[in-house]
Scaffold this active site. Structure first.
Site, PDB file in Angstrom:
ATOM      1  N   GLN A 190      36.512  41.767  30.061  1.00 51.77           N
ATOM      2  CA  GLN A 190      36.885  40.296  30.109  1.00 51.77           C
ATOM      3  C   GLN A 190      37.025  39.783  28.989  1.00 51.77           C
ATOM      4  O   GLN A 190      37.949  39.054  28.522  1.00 51.77           O
ATOM      5  CB  GLN A 190      35.672  39.469  31.045  1.00 51.77           C
ATOM      6  CG  GLN A 190      35.686  39.940  32.370  1.00 51.77           C
ATOM      7  CD  GLN A 190      37.002  39.896  33.213  1.00 51.77           C
ATOM      8  OE1 GLN A 190      37.579  38.662  32.969  1.00 51.77           O
ATOM      9  NE2 GLN A 190      37.645  40.831  33.754  1.00 51.77           N
ATOM     10  N   HIS A 196      40.274  39.869  27.012  1.00 55.55           N
ATOM     11  CA  HIS A 196      41.374  38.768  27.425  1.00 55.55           C
ATOM     12  C   HIS A 196      41.706  37.563  26.304  1.00 55.55           C
ATOM     13  O   HIS A 196      42.755  37.237  26.419  1.00 55.55           O
ATOM     14  CB  HIS A 196      41.058  38.118  28.866  1.00 55.55           C
ATOM     15  CG  HIS A 196      41.366  39.017  30.090  1.00 55.55           C
ATOM     16  ND1 HIS A 196      42.867  39.214  30.302  1.00 55.55           N
ATOM     17  CD2 HIS A 196      40.932  39.733  30.700  1.00 55.55           C
ATOM     18  CE1 HIS A 196      42.949  40.163  31.243  1.00 55.55           C
ATOM     19  NE2 HIS A 196      41.912  40.337  31.664  1.00 55.55           N
ATOM     20  N   GLU A 241      33.648  34.461  38.420  1.00 57.06           N
ATOM     21  CA  GLU A 241      34.955  34.588  38.887  1.00 57.06           C
ATOM     22  C   GLU A 241      34.646  36.111  39.605  1.00 57.06           C
ATOM     23  O   GLU A 241      35.293  36.472  40.589  1.00 57.06           O
ATOM     24  CB  GLU A 241      35.873  34.705  37.867  1.00 57.06           C
ATOM     25  CG  GLU A 241      37.275  34.899  38.202  1.00 57.06           C
ATOM     26  CD  GLU A 241      38.247  35.103  36.930  1.00 57.06           C
ATOM     27  OE1 GLU A 241      37.620  35.260  35.759  1.00 57.06           O
ATOM     28  OE2 GLU A 241      39.490  35.272  37.175  1.00 57.06           O
ATOM     29  N   HIS A 242      34.263  37.012  38.568  1.00 50.47           N
ATOM     30  CA  HIS A 242      34.027  38.443  38.891  1.00 50.47           C
ATOM     31  C   HIS A 242      32.786  38.755  38.876  1.00 50.47           C
ATOM     32  O   HIS A 242      32.002  38.409  37.818  1.00 50.47           O
ATOM     33  CB  HIS A 242      34.861  39.241  37.845  1.00 50.47           C
ATOM     34  CG  HIS A 242      36.046  39.079  37.743  1.00 50.47           C
ATOM     35  ND1 HIS A 242      36.979  38.296  36.650  1.00 50.47           N
ATOM     36  CD2 HIS A 242      37.357  39.482  38.377  1.00 50.47           C
ATOM     37  CE1 HIS A 242      38.091  38.115  36.526  1.00 50.47           C
ATOM     38  NE2 HIS A 242      38.518  38.888  37.885  1.00 50.47           N
ATOM     39  N   ASP A 266      41.712  44.576  38.986  1.00 50.73           N
ATOM     40  CA  ASP A 266      42.757  43.838  38.257  1.00 50.73           C
ATOM     41  C   ASP A 266      43.973  44.301  38.553  1.00 50.73           C
ATOM     42  O   ASP A 266      45.195  43.711  38.403  1.00 50.73           O
ATOM     43  CB  ASP A 266      42.473  44.009  36.602  1.00 50.73           C
ATOM     44  CG  ASP A 266      41.696  43.070  36.240  1.00 50.73           C
ATOM     45  OD1 ASP A 266      41.310  42.025  36.887  1.00 50.73           O
ATOM     46  OD2 ASP A 266      40.906  43.074  35.161  1.00 50.73           O
ATOM     47  N   HIS A 303      47.788   1.718  69.296  1.00 53.21           N
ATOM     48  CA  HIS A 303      47.196   3.142  69.512  1.00 53.21           C
ATOM     49  C   HIS A 303      46.739   2.995  70.983  1.00 53.21           C
ATOM     50  O   HIS A 303      47.045   3.705  71.766  1.00 53.21           O
ATOM     51  CB  HIS A 303      45.981   3.380  68.603  1.00 53.21           C
ATOM     52  CG  HIS A 303      46.677   3.853  67.261  1.00 53.21           C
ATOM     53  ND1 HIS A 303      47.046   2.942  66.481  1.00 53.21           N
ATOM     54  CD2 HIS A 303      46.352   5.015  66.718  1.00 53.21           C
ATOM     55  CE1 HIS A 303      47.346   3.681  65.352  1.00 53.21           C
ATOM     56  NE2 HIS A 303      46.906   4.909  65.330  1.00 53.21           N
TER      57      HIS A 303
END
Lengths: 433, 433
Positions: free
Chosen positions: B259, B262, B327-328, B361, B420
């Site tokens: 990670q 990145h 996230e992961h 991934d 209505h």
């Protein structure tokens, strides 16, 4: 007079595109004010909320009275007539039964590589529901927002509802109770949204905020999005009725007016394959407008944004409907189920002449929070899915890693992400030793 | 050095809250520039897109060359090695198989009142996918965005991918072809998002736009939201690894670095119940950082945002993980399935030591577009659901309307929405005659 269009006219396409693009809503730019309010609530918490409530709602609160006590809720609920209580209970039961079918299922399987894959759904832990005060304080909207959240399994559901001058709507409080809402705060506006998103000394923060509101509320929801989840920002309501000539013009007129009476920016459109019927519905609308309680609002909406479109046939009506992507679509035709097969974009479809849209607003079962402004092209109405989220699951065995790991190494190399590849290589090296 | 925390320390809660709240990303304020670009593309169409592409990508285009021709795509695809092609095909097949299971089912039933209720799912008609150019041009992301759209049944799927100085990534074009993408345009930035949302003479507008991008792309997506649907605005990537001491420190170090490599704003966190193991992983990270190709990026991320947390036991690790909502999430423990039962908020879980996150991934099958910045508390990763929408269906018989219509009349009256109520009353009056 609303617009009358005929698909056989030479200028039809031009006029239809203009109708599709008509801007019905002026959003006042309140973003700067809202940013200040949110910052104030973040920094000063309860004190800011209490001050702003005094200013906007003319109501003096303390941290202890921000929240309705159980005794107060009891007292308000006792004011509701038996008739209204039974109607709300029927609505709640039907909405709950419909939404219970939406609860999504977990999945898990093992594929031929030996990898076990799947997903699991979990509920949002805490949700907040904005309920407008005053005239637009609709108990039905409380049911429509709160019941899906509780069906989804949301543990903590808080409502914020402003009570200007201290006046609360007993039906809103009863609807909240019937829905299983856990906390009710008598606050509103951007300050209420900020309190839900960031929390105060008295109000714990939530993870998701839903519910309708004015321009301040909408701007606040946009601003806190990311910190919390939000539902869609709804625009003015719309109805499209596709009707053949075998309908009572007055019924269709009332269906069109039941959207028009919501808001001067609402839009009601009739599409029919019969010119004389179109005429008759127009006349029936005018007749009803003479006596309708909300004739000023409904009349302005019908005049400014209403439209009647005559088509060659019903298939053409369905094609136009798909370009409109209406929030509500009534199919008052001989074979509504057949025609509905041709509909690719609509929030909700009401099939046949005995299904006025108003049934869906209250007691049908499906949600009445639906995509407006053509967003049914890409979004859905509120549902249990708005209060759950999916976690994907993957589990490799050594054999599975051997089978698919090399491809991951190759792709990681091609993307120049060396550590990605090495995290696979190190394991494969050990396994292949 | 990343932070080392221990849940037994007196200042743990303070430091953990600071870690949760750490701001990792500075979003440059490009909103005004983006607003101008969008307005320009809306007014001048192709001409604006071509001018902006010349300016930003140093590439001269004409309306005829905005789009890659089939022959060009063929030529680029032919440049891809067999090894890479096979790896991409394996990934595409696995992603397709996983997402095929997500296609939701229609429903229809008749309840005891005689009302037929249900819903129907339909695909978004046209979707656009933004693919970054240059270094962050990842073929895997093309697969992850495009395949769910095609599995959902999106008829027209267009890609925009900038090609600065005319340089295109053959793997991106092959990934697009393997995914069934219909159109590929060599444009990027806010101008590409505007072209997809509003259309130009050459590019037809789409209904939904997904895919990652830089600050300009993110701002443009926010601005066109409402006109079209968008996916989430993703933040920097994150991983949380929960590992017991029976792991190879180097494997865990590589997972953390995969990670960190990145982006300098990425975040890698290890939680373990063993202090010595925590130490060993820290050392293994440092060792790998000596030689890693992207050591500058990964090193900065690990130093600035990395963290190692030692807990009393694994149950405590799961509780912390739920507060982080990663996230992961890797569960490198003896009983990963058991521990995963305690996880309530995570984008994706990777179970066991043979499931490095990098598998997910590329080739695992689940989507790698996942909620960042704690938004797994209220949102899910990309899926088929992002490319479909639900239309609710209701059909009343006369008997059903008699059974539930009166409750709708009562609630309409209580909400002061006369039309209505009358739309129901008019029908009931006729039925009761």
């Amino acid at each position: 007079m609303p617009q009358f269009l005929n698909t056989s006219d030479a200028d039809f396409e031009t006029r239809f595109v203009a109708l599709l693009g008509a801007k019905r809503e002026d959003s006042p730019d309140v973003d700067a004010v809202v940013a200040d309010i949110i910052a104030d609530v973040r920094h000063r918490g309860d004190a800011a909320v209490i001050e702003l409530t005094s200013k906007f709602d003319r109501l003096e609160l303390t941290p202890e009275t921000l929240r309705f006590s159980d005794e107060e809720i009891d007292a308000y609920c006792a004011q509701v007539s038996d008739e209204e209580r039974l109607a709300l209970e029927l609505a709640a039961d039907r909405i709950r039964a419909y939404h219970a079918r939406q609860v999504p299922e977990d999945a898990s399987w093992t594929d031929e590589s030996g990898a076990t894959l799947g997903w699991r759904w979990t509920a949002v832990s805490a949700a907040g529901l904005y309920v407008p005060g005053g005239l637009a304080s609709y108990p039905s909207s409380v049911l429509m927002n709160a019941i899906p959240a509780k069906v989804a399994g949301v543990e903590r559901l808080a409502i914020v509802v402003p009570t200007p001058d201290g006046v609360a709507n007993p039906l809103v409080l009863l609807a909240a109770r019937l829905s299983g809402v856990d906390e009710i705060y008598r606050i509103g506006g951007a300050q209420a949204v900020a309190a839900l998103a960031y929390g105060t000394e008295t109000i714990a923060p939530v993870d998701k905020i839903t519910g309708p509101g004015n321009a301040f509320v909408a701007a606040a929801k946009r601003r806190v999005f990311g910190k919390v989840g939000i539902d869609m920002i709804a625009g003015p309501s719309e109805i499209l009725v596709i009707a053949d000539k075998d309908n009572t013009p007055d019924w269709i007129a009332l269906d069109l007016l039941s959207q028009a009476e919501h808001d001067e920016s609402a839009q009601s459109i009739l599409i029919t394959d019969d010119g004389a019927f179109a005429q008759a519905v127009g006349e029936a609308v005018d007749k009803r407008l003479e006596t309708l309680e909300r004739r000023d609002i409904a009349g302005a909406s019908w005049r400014d944004f209403g439209a009647v479109i005559v088509t060659r046939d019903l298939a053409e009506a369905a094609r136009l409907s798909n370009r409109i992507a209406p929030e509500h679509l009534e199919l008052c035709v001989a074979d509504p189920d057949g025609l509905s097969e041709d509909i690719t974009h609509a929030g909700a479809i009401f099939l046949g002449k005995y299904t006025p849209e108003a049934i869906g607003d209250y007691v049908g079962g499906p949600n009445h929070v639906l995509p407006t402004a053509r967003s049914a092209r890409f979004s859905s109405g509120l549902s249990v899915m708005d209060f759950v989220k999916r976690t994907t699951l993957s589990k490799m065995t050594p054999e599975a890693l051997k089978a698919i790991g090399p491809a991951a190494e190759i792709l990681a190399t091609s993307e120049s992400l060396e550590a990605h590849g090495l995290s696979v290589t190190a394991r494969l090296d050990a396994l292949n030793k």
